[in-house]
Structure formats: structure tokens, C-alpha cells
Design an enzyme around this catalytic site. Sequence first.
Site, PDB file in Angstrom:
ATOM      1  N   SER A 155       0.851  -1.183   0.000  1.00 44.60           N
ATOM      2  CA  SER A 155       0.000   0.000   0.000  1.00 44.60           C
ATOM      3  C   SER A 155       0.894   1.243   0.000  1.00 44.60           C
ATOM      4  CB  SER A 155      -0.937  -0.061   1.205  1.00 44.60           C
ATOM      5  OG  SER A 155      -2.013   0.829   1.083  1.00 44.60           O
ATOM      6  N   ASP A 324      -8.456  -6.838  -4.477  1.00 45.51           N
ATOM      7  CA  ASP A 324      -8.231  -5.437  -4.075  1.00 45.51           C
ATOM      8  C   ASP A 324      -9.053  -4.496  -4.955  1.00 45.51           C
ATOM      9  OD1 ASP A 324      -7.140  -2.944  -3.292  1.00 45.51           O
ATOM     10  OD2 ASP A 324      -5.150  -3.822  -3.014  1.00 45.51           O
ATOM     11  N   HIS A 354      -8.105  -5.275  -0.265  1.00 48.44           N
ATOM     12  CA  HIS A 354      -6.787  -4.649  -0.126  1.00 48.44           C
ATOM     13  C   HIS A 354      -6.024  -5.122   1.114  1.00 48.44           C
ATOM     14  CE1 HIS A 354      -3.732  -1.580  -0.531  1.00 48.44           C
ATOM     15  NE2 HIS A 354      -4.013  -1.082   0.652  1.00 48.44           N
TER      16      HIS A 354
END
Lengths: 375, 375
Positions: A155, A324, A354
Amino acid sequence: MAAAPGRTTAERAEDGVLRTLAVGALQLEAGGALPEVELAYETWGALNADASNAVLIQHALTGDTHVAQGAGDEPGWWDALVGPGRPVDTEKYFVVAANMLGGCYGSTGPSSLDPDGTPWGSRFPFVTIRDSVRAEARLADRLGIRRWHAVLGGSMGGARALEWAATHPDRVAHAVVVAIGGYSTAEQIALAQAQLLAIRQDPHFRGGDYYGGPAPEAGLGLARRIAHISYRSEAELNFRFGRRGQGAENPLEAPHGAGRRGRYQVESYLDHQASKLVGRFDANSYISLTEALMSHDVGRGRGGLQSALARSRAQFFLASVNSDRLYFPEQSDELARALPGEVPVHSIDAKIGHDGFLTEIGQLGAELRRRVFTL
Amino acid sequence: MAAAPGRTTAERAEDGVLRTLAVGALQLEAGGALPEVELAYETWGALNADASNAVLIQHALTGDTHVAQGAGDEPGWWDALVGPGRPVDTEKYFVVAANMLGGCYGSTGPSSLDPDGTPWGSRFPFVTIRDSVRAEARLADRLGIRRWHAVLGGSMGGARALEWAATHPDRVAHAVVVAIGGYSTAEQIALAQAQLLAIRQDPHFRGGDYYGGPAPEAGLGLARRIAHISYRSEAELNFRFGRRGQGAENPLEAPHGAGRRGRYQVESYLDHQASKLVGRFDANSYISLTEALMSHDVGRGRGGLQSALARSRAQFFLASVNSDRLYFPEQSDELARALPGEVPVHSIDAKIGHDGFLTEIGQLGAELRRRVFTL
């Protein structure tokens, strides 16, 4: 320059304990400056004699430096990946994790005191991913690390890993970039804007100068709810919660008007997520890091993604989470295509969305051992 | 009972002009009551002698009754579908569109006056989709319509069309349900909760009793931004806006701190969407209708979806938008499987996302003529 930590096991610092280093003044990409920056960090293991075994692990938006369990009992957020005998084996590698510039877990951020002893608050400058990486490069200098064996992140941590490879082409041997593409898209910017507004519109926010008074908890909680939905797949939410009411609460019972009905279970769940974050995170840091993430664009000012990455000498290891819907797998694929050579995108198979980059990171262990952590 | 409108062309009321009918007191599904309900509606065309050509068209969350252009110049939101010579031909069909209970376009809602002459505000009761349909059934009675040839709607309008078919099994010949499934999912409830909080946390909201003072515009604007993102596909946002700055604004220039950088184009776009809604919609109605939509579950108290729909005598016409990420096509497919017989789900091919049920409704024209509007 501060002394490098011990280079033999005998001298090694305690694992997973928060320390701080001053890295000096920082001119910022978007204008302005910070007169004195401190970075908080933790380490695991020991740097070897030629400083070739150092690994930097980058946390996500509201993450912290506690990647792995250390001297204390507190579990780490990537314990499945990092620790003695794990793929990133802390018996062999010297692992460093730094709190991001702008954060609230020890590094200089909006809640830090300015040179006059007042919290920065509204005066904290806009910091980008690149500013953070530049500060981290100074931390590396001070730790005696010329070149990372690997920089890893998922991320927003992946954004910083990628930015490291592009900003310091000869200082990263392997870049492990999980669940993020080469830039923040319009979609991601849009979701971020809603979160920023949620906080800024809280009357307790007071333009960012709320320290000493009530914090904008409702606004931060709402920002977290918006974000958390995007961290999970719709299938996950529907499967876990469906249309059920929370405990004895009845969402269809509201004899006294709207707003006083019982909650759906998913509402209660998001209330809980909001409350947990509010208890551990500063709203200004949330804004600062979110705006940094919006700025993520490794190709900016470098002739685009491909040209920005062509100059890196790193080996890239990419992965995405197949469910995701915040950082779509397609964005990792696009990033792979922009890299020199054939770079596969490993797929984490997770229904959760995610957040699979946290919960299912162990799936990458074998491939990481084979391709990156071969000691 | 009010007189039915003209049953011949000579007597027909003016097309597309807002009128109001009182439909009496209403006991509500979730408890409480409204002592007197009025519904605002528009009509096009004329009811035929045996009242067999009546069509009810249901608007979406912040939609209104102006489905098609009429006597005035104002275009309608389904002009591609409804009008003289269109698939729903107003030369042949008598089209009715009612503003939903709880709305702010003429029907009784939170901004209406209670019997004492005070706006309902915080005291407006929780109304469900079923309450709205029950009020609409009384409107049908008063208009002399025993059975609708068709009830059509997209998104929340589709929820009401479906609920009509289940609540009044013998009063709906065709139910046209676009871009919605049989119930609101945890995902949809979660997104709705964030929108409700955005409004309720606005200090101007004052628990819902803001009439006479400043309206919770910032909160309603934020709710709209959250919603609008879900109405559009990520591809649409990324293609239209990418990472561009708005005009001369530079999102990477913020010499004076966070919050004062230039906006990304997508931020400006969402600001504009927010501002447009704030200018035309009441925040309490937004809450009321959103909570009604959260309540959408045609199987509730009826032994589930399949059993609820088995009793309907309607022919169903289902459609989904292939890029919809708010009401996923899979949810329309699930609804189709719950229906008796083989019901195909028509696909609207649109890159835009959920809003394709508005912008691309013309794609269903030919099939609707063939299967539903055969006059």
C-alpha cells in the site's frame, strides 16, 4: 553522523524497540521546509560487516514501525514475513522500519513541537512521498547503510519502496512493491478527498489547531469508515455481515424517528473500526499522510513512469491482491509493464480485499525467499 | 377520493407538471405514523377507458418526478425512454411519476410542516421503501388506476418497482427493475452509513432541526461526494481526470502547509457535484431516503426473496449496468434466479458505472418495446 549500530550480533540493539534519530533540516518538494526532522524507527537483527544485509520495511497509511515482534510481547503487523526463521530472517538480515515523515508514531509530524515549543498543527507543511524518502535516506546514512538489500512495502509502504528505487537508483538492490501502482489514480484521490473533508469539517478540527482541546474524533472516525470500506472487498462485507442487525438492535425499529433506529451489524463494525483508529491516531497526521499518498506519482518530473524506473538498478518484486478494489491488480500490472525486462506480478489470493497485503502476506514468503532473501 | 384525471386525450392534464394529492394518514412499518401524507406527482398522456395503459416510473435517491419533458422546456431524466414516440410512448401510455415519501420535491418529507405548522425536522419518522409503496398505492387508487401496466425504476426507483410487485401482486403487470438487486447489501449499507454521518456530523445539522438557520451544506456535500464516487466507475474517473490539476491550480504546490495546495481536477469535479446537490436537495430528505434505501429487502418478513416474489403475478424485466460497482450486476443476476421462470438480465453496456442507468437507458428501448410496451 551518529554512530552506526553494532555490526556484530554481540553489539546489536534490542529488537523491535522504538528509537529516534535527528536527520536535520529538510527543504520540501511542494515548498516550505522543516527546520529539524526526527525519524522514529525500530530495528531487528544486526548489520553485517559490509553493511550488505540491511532491509527497509515501509508501513502503510496508519501503520507504524512495529513490523515484527521484538524484545517485547507486542506482535508485529508483518510477523508472518519478518522474524527469526521467517522469509525476512532477522537472524540474517538487519531490518529497519521508520515511521513516516508527517506521522504520529515518533517521527516529526503535525503534532510535534516546532522550534518554539508549540505543536505544528495547521502550520505543518505539505510533505510528499519523496520528502519522506529523502528523510529516510538520511536515516540510512546515519545507520551506516549505503545500499539496502531490499526495500519492502505494501500500500503506501509500497509507494515509498518504489519511490526509493527511483530516487536513489543505486541504493536499492531489491524493491518489493505490494498492492500499489506507480501513482495514485483519480479514483484514489477522490476517496482521499472525502476523508480529508470528513476531518476538516469536524468543528473540533479548528483548522488543524486542536491540540489542547477536544480532537476531531468524529471526523477522523468518518474518514476511517470511508477508508475501511475501500480496504475490504464487497464480498467480504456481505459475507460477514449481510443485512443482520447488531445484537439486539433492530434496524427496522425506529418509533421515534430517523437516526434512532437500531444499527446494522456492518454499521457497528465500522463504528468499531473508527473508534479503534481514533484511539491511536492523530487527525492531522491522517491528513498529512493522506495528502502525501495523493502525491504518489513516481514518474512526476522524470518523464513518466517508464523513464523514472529505467534508471533504477533495483530488481523489482511486485505483488497485488486479487480482490483489491482500492489498488486494483491492473495497476500493479501497469507498473510491471513500465519496468525494464519481464517483471511478474505475484498474486495474493484473498477474499478480503486490499487488506490482504497484511493478512495474507505469508503467501509471498516462498517466492521472496527464492528471489530476494536468499541468505 | 379525488376525481380521476381525464380518460380521453381531450381531458388530459398538462404533461410533466407537478401536482399534489393528499393520500391520508399512514401507519409506518418501523413504528410511528404520519397524520397526513401528500404525494407530489407528474403525469404524461392520458389514462385510457379501461385504465389499462398506466405506467409508474420511480425516481432514484435524489431524483424527482420530472421523468420526461412535458408542457415546459425542462428536459426529463429519462427522456430517452419516455415521451411521444419513445419506447414508453406518452401518446399511448399514461405515465405517472411520484416524488417519494420523505423527499423534498413536493411529497411529505422532513421539510414539510407538521399539523402544528412546524417543519418535521428531527421528528420526521423513519420511512421504508414499503411505506412509500403503500402511499403510492393510495395515489394509484385516487388516480383510478387499479393495475399498472408497468412499474419501472432504476437504482432506488428499481427497489420501489420491485417492492410494488411484491406488495401488490395483482396490481403490477410488468415490473422493470434496473441496476438494483433484491435487497441492500452490507456494502451498500456501509456506504450509506458514511453518508448519513457526513450530514449528521455537520454542526449546522442540529439533530435535524436546522430549518430557519444555515443548512448542513458541507455535510450534505460530503455525502454526495462519497455517493458520487460509487455512482461512477474507477475507469471513468481515471480516464476523465487522471492526476491532472484543476486549471492553473497545482496540487503539488503548497508552500503554506497542508490544506492549501491546489486541487486535483477530480477534487474540483466532486466539489462541483456536491455544490449542485446542495443547491437542490434537503439534507434531512437525503437522510430519510438513504435510510429507506438501507431498508430495501423485498424478502423481509415474507420468507425470503424467492417466496416474496413467487406471489407476484408481474412479468419481470431486469437490467444491470456492466460497469456498476454500487449495485453489482451479480445482484441483478441473483434477483433473476429468485424469480419464477427464466428471467434474463439485460445488460446496459456503459463505462460510466452505476449512472449508466440514467445516461444509457436508451439501450433498453428496443427490448422494452418488444417485451413490455407493445401498444
